[in-house]
Design an enzyme around this catalytic site. Structure first.
Site: not given
Ligand code: T46
Length: 141
Positions: A58
């Site tokens: 993303h």
């Molecule tokens: C990024 C990369 C490096 C929250 O509720 N609060 C938060 O602060 C974050 C970061 C995530 N979440 C929830 C949203 C999803 O349901 O945690 C779950 C996993 O998040 P996501 O699928 O976005 O995780 P990554 O590792 O793909 O991405 C994360 C960050 O979201 C993003 O900003 O740059 O790490």
């Protein structure tokens, strides 16, 4: 659409942060101004990533982030819509400042890797661009 000259890979950079290493262990410091070109409002971390798993896929419209390996290593695949780059982060007191509008993939987490992220704002799902086509359209590239 954002001004793609404003946010591109050329605005991102590896940043060496402060370290204090002595016989008691290592202490690292990441500070606004000295190491961060933004005020952090949130910290999160990623750990226990199974082998072969890739995270990210993303971009963010407005969020600035500083990503660093607290333990182990991880690879960042980066794309601003014009250029791509691959960066490896290790637990060696160096992190990556990522400006908005960078498509990112985190891959090849080493066993035991812990990745810390300082973010310029609180969590906001509407700031995410989770489709690559939409990212390119938004970036105007
Ligand atoms: C990024 C990369 C490096 C929250 O509720 N609060 C938060 O602060 C974050 C970061 C995530 N979440 C929830 C949203 C999803 O349901 O945690 C779950 C996993 O998040 P996501 O699928 O976005 O995780 P990554 O590792 O793909 O991405 C994360 C960050 O979201 C993003 O900003 O740059 O790490």
């Amino acid at each position: 659409m954002v001004d793609d000259r404003e946010f591109s890979l050329s605005k991102c950079k590896l940043v060496r942060y402060q370290s204090f290493v002595d016989p008691r262990g290592n202490l690292g410091v990441v500070e606004e101004g000295a190491h961060l070109p933004f005020s952090p409002k949130r910290f999160y971390f990623i750990r226990d990533v199974p082998p072969e798993v890739e995270r990210g896929w993303h971009a963010h419209k407005r969020l600035h982030q500083f990503i660093f390996a607290l333990a182990g290593s991880v690879e960042l695949g980066l794309d601003d819509g014009r250029e791509t780059a691959e960066i490896q982060l290790r637990d060696d007191f160096e992190g990556f400042y990522m400006c908005p509008m960078i498509w990112r993939v985190l891959r090849n987490f080493s066993p035991g890797a812990v990745v810390g992220v300082l973010a310029s704002d609180v969590y906001d799902e509407s700031d995410y661009i989770r489709s690559y086509e939409a990212f390119r359209e938004f970036a105007g590239t």
